[in-house]
Design a protein around this motif. Structure first.
Motif, PDB file in Angstrom:
ATOM      1  N   GLY A  82       9.517  -7.812  -5.200  1.00 22.02           N
ATOM      2  CA  GLY A  82       8.875  -9.109  -5.329  1.00 22.02           C
ATOM      3  C   GLY A  82       7.887  -9.444  -4.225  1.00 22.02           C
ATOM      4  N   LYS A  83       7.692  -8.549  -3.285  1.00 23.61           N
ATOM      5  CA  LYS A  83       6.793  -8.784  -2.146  1.00 23.61           C
ATOM      6  C   LYS A  83       5.339  -8.668  -2.608  1.00 23.61           C
ATOM      7  CE  LYS A  83       8.212  -8.968   1.570  1.00 23.61           C
ATOM      8  NZ  LYS A  83       8.605 -10.064   2.462  1.00 23.61           N
ATOM      9  N   ARG A  84       4.484  -9.538  -2.077  1.00 27.65           N
ATOM     10  CA  ARG A  84       3.046  -9.455  -2.335  1.00 27.65           C
ATOM     11  C   ARG A  84       2.489  -8.272  -1.554  1.00 27.65           C
ATOM     12  NH1 ARG A  84       1.153 -15.764  -1.798  1.00 27.65           N
ATOM     13  NH2 ARG A  84       2.148 -16.421  -3.732  1.00 27.65           N
ATOM     14  N   THR A  85       1.766  -7.406  -2.256  1.00 28.49           N
ATOM     15  CA  THR A  85       1.224  -6.217  -1.606  1.00 28.49           C
ATOM     16  C   THR A  85      -0.231  -6.005  -1.998  1.00 28.49           C
ATOM     17  OG1 THR A  85       1.905  -4.703  -3.373  1.00 28.49           O
ATOM     18  CG2 THR A  85       3.489  -5.081  -1.597  1.00 28.49           C
ATOM     19  N   ALA A  86      -0.883  -5.165  -1.209  1.00 29.69           N
ATOM     20  CA  ALA A  86      -2.238  -4.712  -1.503  1.00 29.69           C
ATOM     21  C   ALA A  86      -2.277  -3.218  -1.199  1.00 29.69           C
ATOM     22  CB  ALA A  86      -3.255  -5.457  -0.649  1.00 29.69           C
ATOM     23  N   ALA A  87      -3.057  -2.495  -1.957  1.00 29.54           N
ATOM     24  CA  ALA A  87      -3.191  -1.051  -1.771  1.00 29.54           C
ATOM     25  C   ALA A  87      -4.645  -0.718  -1.472  1.00 29.54           C
ATOM     26  CB  ALA A  87      -2.737  -0.313  -3.038  1.00 29.54           C
ATOM     27  N   PHE A  88      -4.837   0.276  -0.603  1.00 30.75           N
ATOM     28  CA  PHE A  88      -6.192   0.748  -0.361  1.00 30.75           C
ATOM     29  C   PHE A  88      -6.177   2.242  -0.085  1.00 30.75           C
ATOM     30  CE2 PHE A  88      -4.694  -0.297   3.870  1.00 30.75           C
ATOM     31  CZ  PHE A  88      -5.271   0.648   4.713  1.00 30.75           C
ATOM     32  N   VAL A  89      -7.260   2.881  -0.454  1.00 31.39           N
ATOM     33  CA  VAL A  89      -7.451   4.296  -0.153  1.00 31.39           C
ATOM     34  C   VAL A  89      -8.791   4.462   0.553  1.00 31.39           C
ATOM     35  CG1 VAL A  89      -6.017   5.177  -2.042  1.00 31.39           C
ATOM     36  CG2 VAL A  89      -8.450   4.845  -2.403  1.00 31.39           C
TER      37      VAL A  89
END
Length: 141
Positions: A82-89
């Motif tokens: 349930g945690k707010r996350t962001a992904a980047f490469v």
């Protein structure tokens, strides 16, 4: 507000991670940067963080995939559900989109909510991404 930036030890991500942290801190989000370490076996608690950003290089020019150390670190993260996350490469080759999708899928398998994503090629793009994440973290002015 607090954020964690978790990055792979591979792919020269340190400068992008520092720039992302600068962007987050410019909008009053206190930020910690952590490098994935496959030699560690203890859990990584993300409970104190309002936002978790996960970064990886794009491995493979055409059939891109995220780095194994980041994927392994995600399996050791506790309280990610349930945690707010962001992904980047880190942008690299034709497989960048595929690597980003695989990284987001790894986060979702751990129960995280992927709220934003980016492929980053420069420190300025990373700073701008950090500022944009203010909306994801729910930070107030």
């Amino acid at each position: 507000m607090r954020a964690l930036v978790l990055i792979s030890a591979h792919g020269r991500l340190e400068r992008l991670a520092r720039a992302l942290a600068e962007g987050l801190e410019s909008v009053q989000i206190r930020t910690d940067v952590m490098t994935a370490d496959p030699s560690r076996s203890q859990p990584i608690s993300v409970a104190p963080y309002d936002l978790v950003c996960v970064g990886s290089p794009s491995l493979g020019f055409i059939r891109g995939r995220p780095a194994d150390d980041v994927q392994e670190a995600l399996t050791r993260c506790t309280r990610l559900e349930g945690k707010r996350t962001a992904a980047f490469v880190r942008r690299g080759g034709l497989g960048t989109g595929r690597a980003l999708k695989a990284l987001m899928a790894a986060l979702e398998r751990q129960g995280a909510w992927v709220e934003d994503f980016a492929d980053l090629g420069s420190e300025e793009e990373a700073r701008a991404f950090g500022r944009r994440l203010k909306n994801v973290a729910g930070a107030r002015e």
